[in-house]
Design a protein around this motif. Structure first.
Motif, PDB file in Angstrom:
ATOM      1  N   VAL A  98     -39.924  38.883  20.772  1.00 40.97           N
ATOM      2  CA  VAL A  98     -40.359  38.429  19.455  1.00 40.97           C
ATOM      3  C   VAL A  98     -41.891  38.132  19.433  1.00 40.97           C
ATOM      4  O   VAL A  98     -42.208  37.335  20.338  1.00 40.97           O
ATOM      5  CB  VAL A  98     -39.293  37.342  19.000  1.00 40.97           C
ATOM      6  CG1 VAL A  98     -40.040  36.661  17.558  1.00 40.97           C
ATOM      7  CG2 VAL A  98     -38.095  37.706  18.873  1.00 40.97           C
ATOM      8  N   CYS A 120     -43.287  34.794  13.345  1.00 36.78           N
ATOM      9  CA  CYS A 120     -41.795  34.398  13.234  1.00 36.78           C
ATOM     10  C   CYS A 120     -41.970  32.979  12.330  1.00 36.78           C
ATOM     11  O   CYS A 120     -42.617  32.079  12.618  1.00 36.78           O
ATOM     12  CB  CYS A 120     -41.174  34.030  14.259  1.00 36.78           C
ATOM     13  SG  CYS A 120     -39.425  33.156  14.191  1.00 36.78           S
ATOM     14  N   ILE A 121     -41.225  33.447  11.440  1.00 34.27           N
ATOM     15  CA  ILE A 121     -41.105  32.048  10.268  1.00 34.27           C
ATOM     16  C   ILE A 121     -39.760  31.390  10.315  1.00 34.27           C
ATOM     17  O   ILE A 121     -39.304  30.571   9.557  1.00 34.27           O
ATOM     18  CB  ILE A 121     -41.324  32.564   8.818  1.00 34.27           C
ATOM     19  CG1 ILE A 121     -40.329  33.602   8.360  1.00 34.27           C
ATOM     20  CG2 ILE A 121     -42.699  33.176   8.611  1.00 34.27           C
ATOM     21  CD1 ILE A 121     -40.336  33.916   6.846  1.00 34.27           C
ATOM     22  N   ALA A 122     -39.133  31.509  11.578  1.00 38.40           N
ATOM     23  CA  ALA A 122     -37.678  31.090  11.608  1.00 38.40           C
ATOM     24  C   ALA A 122     -36.652  31.139  10.781  1.00 38.40           C
ATOM     25  O   ALA A 122     -36.029  30.253  10.448  1.00 38.40           O
ATOM     26  CB  ALA A 122     -38.003  29.608  12.026  1.00 38.40           C
ATOM     27  N   CYS A 123     -36.852  32.343  10.064  1.00 40.30           N
ATOM     28  CA  CYS A 123     -35.629  32.690   8.978  1.00 40.30           C
ATOM     29  C   CYS A 123     -34.289  32.501   9.598  1.00 40.30           C
ATOM     30  O   CYS A 123     -33.218  32.314   8.853  1.00 40.30           O
ATOM     31  CB  CYS A 123     -36.188  33.728   8.442  1.00 40.30           C
ATOM     32  SG  CYS A 123     -35.542  35.386   9.202  1.00 40.30           S
ATOM     33  N   GLY A 124     -33.990  32.923  10.894  1.00 38.18           N
ATOM     34  CA  GLY A 124     -32.744  33.197  11.683  1.00 38.18           C
ATOM     35  C   GLY A 124     -32.120  34.337  11.470  1.00 38.18           C
ATOM     36  O   GLY A 124     -30.891  34.494  11.816  1.00 38.18           O
ATOM     37  N   SER A 125     -32.587  35.346  10.556  1.00 39.21           N
ATOM     38  CA  SER A 125     -31.766  36.560  10.338  1.00 39.21           C
ATOM     39  C   SER A 125     -31.536  37.145  11.552  1.00 39.21           C
ATOM     40  O   SER A 125     -30.393  37.883  11.765  1.00 39.21           O
ATOM     41  CB  SER A 125     -32.617  37.512   9.512  1.00 39.21           C
ATOM     42  OG  SER A 125     -32.693  36.892   8.208  1.00 39.21           O
ATOM     43  N   CYS A 126     -32.365  37.350  12.578  1.00 38.06           N
ATOM     44  CA  CYS A 126     -32.238  38.038  13.790  1.00 38.06           C
ATOM     45  C   CYS A 126     -31.096  37.284  14.575  1.00 38.06           C
ATOM     46  O   CYS A 126     -30.255  38.216  15.056  1.00 38.06           O
ATOM     47  CB  CYS A 126     -33.462  37.913  14.467  1.00 38.06           C
ATOM     48  SG  CYS A 126     -34.014  36.384  15.024  1.00 38.06           S
ATOM     49  N   PHE A 185     -32.982  30.410  18.794  1.00 36.84           N
ATOM     50  CA  PHE A 185     -34.392  29.580  18.743  1.00 36.84           C
ATOM     51  C   PHE A 185     -34.492  29.097  20.019  1.00 36.84           C
ATOM     52  O   PHE A 185     -33.890  28.709  20.870  1.00 36.84           O
ATOM     53  CB  PHE A 185     -33.962  28.674  17.640  1.00 36.84           C
ATOM     54  CG  PHE A 185     -33.649  29.212  16.273  1.00 36.84           C
ATOM     55  CD1 PHE A 185     -34.898  30.115  15.686  1.00 36.84           C
ATOM     56  CD2 PHE A 185     -32.775  28.926  15.477  1.00 36.84           C
ATOM     57  CE1 PHE A 185     -34.563  30.583  14.395  1.00 36.84           C
ATOM     58  CE2 PHE A 185     -32.487  29.394  14.154  1.00 36.84           C
ATOM     59  CZ  PHE A 185     -33.415  30.436  13.702  1.00 36.84           C
ATOM     60  N   ALA A 231     -37.861  32.213  16.897  1.00 36.68           N
ATOM     61  CA  ALA A 231     -36.917  32.837  17.729  1.00 36.68           C
ATOM     62  C   ALA A 231     -37.401  33.549  19.030  1.00 36.68           C
ATOM     63  O   ALA A 231     -38.638  33.858  19.127  1.00 36.68           O
ATOM     64  CB  ALA A 231     -36.550  34.277  16.746  1.00 36.68           C
ATOM     65  N   CYS A 255     -35.670  41.169   9.727  1.00 36.51           N
ATOM     66  CA  CYS A 255     -36.795  40.424   9.984  1.00 36.51           C
ATOM     67  C   CYS A 255     -37.766  40.440   8.817  1.00 36.51           C
ATOM     68  O   CYS A 255     -38.397  41.451   8.600  1.00 36.51           O
ATOM     69  CB  CYS A 255     -37.318  40.563  11.197  1.00 36.51           C
ATOM     70  SG  CYS A 255     -38.757  39.453  11.523  1.00 36.51           S
ATOM     71  N   PRO A 256     -38.243  39.388   7.885  1.00 33.82           N
ATOM     72  CA  PRO A 256     -39.074  39.577   6.826  1.00 33.82           C
ATOM     73  C   PRO A 256     -40.348  39.810   7.346  1.00 33.82           C
ATOM     74  O   PRO A 256     -41.389  40.171   6.374  1.00 33.82           O
ATOM     75  CB  PRO A 256     -38.677  38.012   6.061  1.00 33.82           C
ATOM     76  CG  PRO A 256     -38.209  37.155   7.211  1.00 33.82           C
ATOM     77  CD  PRO A 256     -37.439  38.210   8.195  1.00 33.82           C
ATOM     78  N   THR A 257     -40.737  39.240   8.523  1.00 36.59           N
ATOM     79  CA  THR A 257     -42.267  39.464   9.021  1.00 36.59           C
ATOM     80  C   THR A 257     -42.369  40.677   9.782  1.00 36.59           C
ATOM     81  O   THR A 257     -43.325  40.609  10.548  1.00 36.59           O
ATOM     82  CB  THR A 257     -42.824  38.145   9.530  1.00 36.59           C
ATOM     83  OG1 THR A 257     -41.776  37.663  10.561  1.00 36.59           O
ATOM     84  CG2 THR A 257     -42.427  37.081   8.315  1.00 36.59           C
ATOM     85  N   CYS A 308     -41.638  40.853  12.864  1.00 35.38           N
ATOM     86  CA  CYS A 308     -42.260  40.312  14.203  1.00 35.38           C
ATOM     87  C   CYS A 308     -41.363  40.601  15.435  1.00 35.38           C
ATOM     88  O   CYS A 308     -41.703  40.062  16.519  1.00 35.38           O
ATOM     89  CB  CYS A 308     -42.390  38.861  14.193  1.00 35.38           C
ATOM     90  SG  CYS A 308     -41.023  37.781  13.769  1.00 35.38           S
ATOM     91  N   ILE A 309     -40.183  41.229  15.049  1.00 35.74           N
ATOM     92  CA  ILE A 309     -39.186  41.928  16.193  1.00 35.74           C
ATOM     93  C   ILE A 309     -39.877  43.281  16.762  1.00 35.74           C
ATOM     94  O   ILE A 309     -39.554  44.197  16.215  1.00 35.74           O
ATOM     95  CB  ILE A 309     -37.756  41.722  15.980  1.00 35.74           C
ATOM     96  CG1 ILE A 309     -37.468  40.441  15.508  1.00 35.74           C
ATOM     97  CG2 ILE A 309     -37.011  42.429  17.137  1.00 35.74           C
ATOM     98  CD1 ILE A 309     -35.913  40.526  14.859  1.00 35.74           C
TER      99      ILE A 309
HETATM  100 FE1  F3S Z   1     -38.296  35.045  13.334  1.00 32.99          FE
HETATM  101 FE2  F3S Z   1     -37.862  37.347  12.195  1.00 32.99          FE
HETATM  102 FE3  F3S Z   1     -36.016  36.213  13.527  1.00 32.99          FE
HETATM  103  S1  F3S Z   1     -38.804  35.542  11.175  1.00 32.99           S
HETATM  104  S2  F3S Z   1     -36.126  34.105  13.271  1.00 32.99           S
HETATM  105  S3  F3S Z   1     -37.922  36.754  14.250  1.00 32.99           S
HETATM  106  S4  F3S Z   1     -35.662  37.575  12.052  1.00 32.99           S
END
Ligand code: F3S
Length: 76
Positions: A6, A11-17, A27, A33, A63-65, A67-68
């Motif tokens: 990651v 990462c915006i810590a959305c938690g989807s991953c 986390f 993440a 992942c919305p950004t 970043c994975i």
């Molecule tokens: Fe972060 Fe993307 Fe996971 S924003 S919490 S790496 S889904």
């Protein structure tokens, strides 16, 4: 075969991953993440086995950004 890490600065810590692939992502102490599979510690050096690749793909797609990051070779 794939390796994954990651990019925490995005990462915006959305938690989807972690929802998509709880065996691979969790986390860190800062609430961002990281890759936890087999103690990888987000280094991207631990091979993700084939039976987890479907949920890894789901996590990447979720992942919305974006970043994975995945690669066919270890990151380090
Ligand atoms: Fe972060 Fe993307 Fe996971 S924003 S919490 S790496 S889904």
């Amino acid at each position: 075969s794939k390796y994954v890490l990651v990019k925490k600065d995005s990462c915006i810590a959305c938690g989807s991953c972690g929802s998509s692939a709880p065996e691979i992502f969790d986390f860190d102490d800062d609430g961002l993440a990281e890759v936890i599979y087999e103690g990888d510690n987000n280094k991207g050096v631990t091979l993700i086995p084939s039976d987890l690749l479907e949920e890894l793909g789901d996590a990447v797609d979720s992942c919305p950004t974006s970043c994975i990051k995945t690669a066919k070779a270890p990151f380090a």
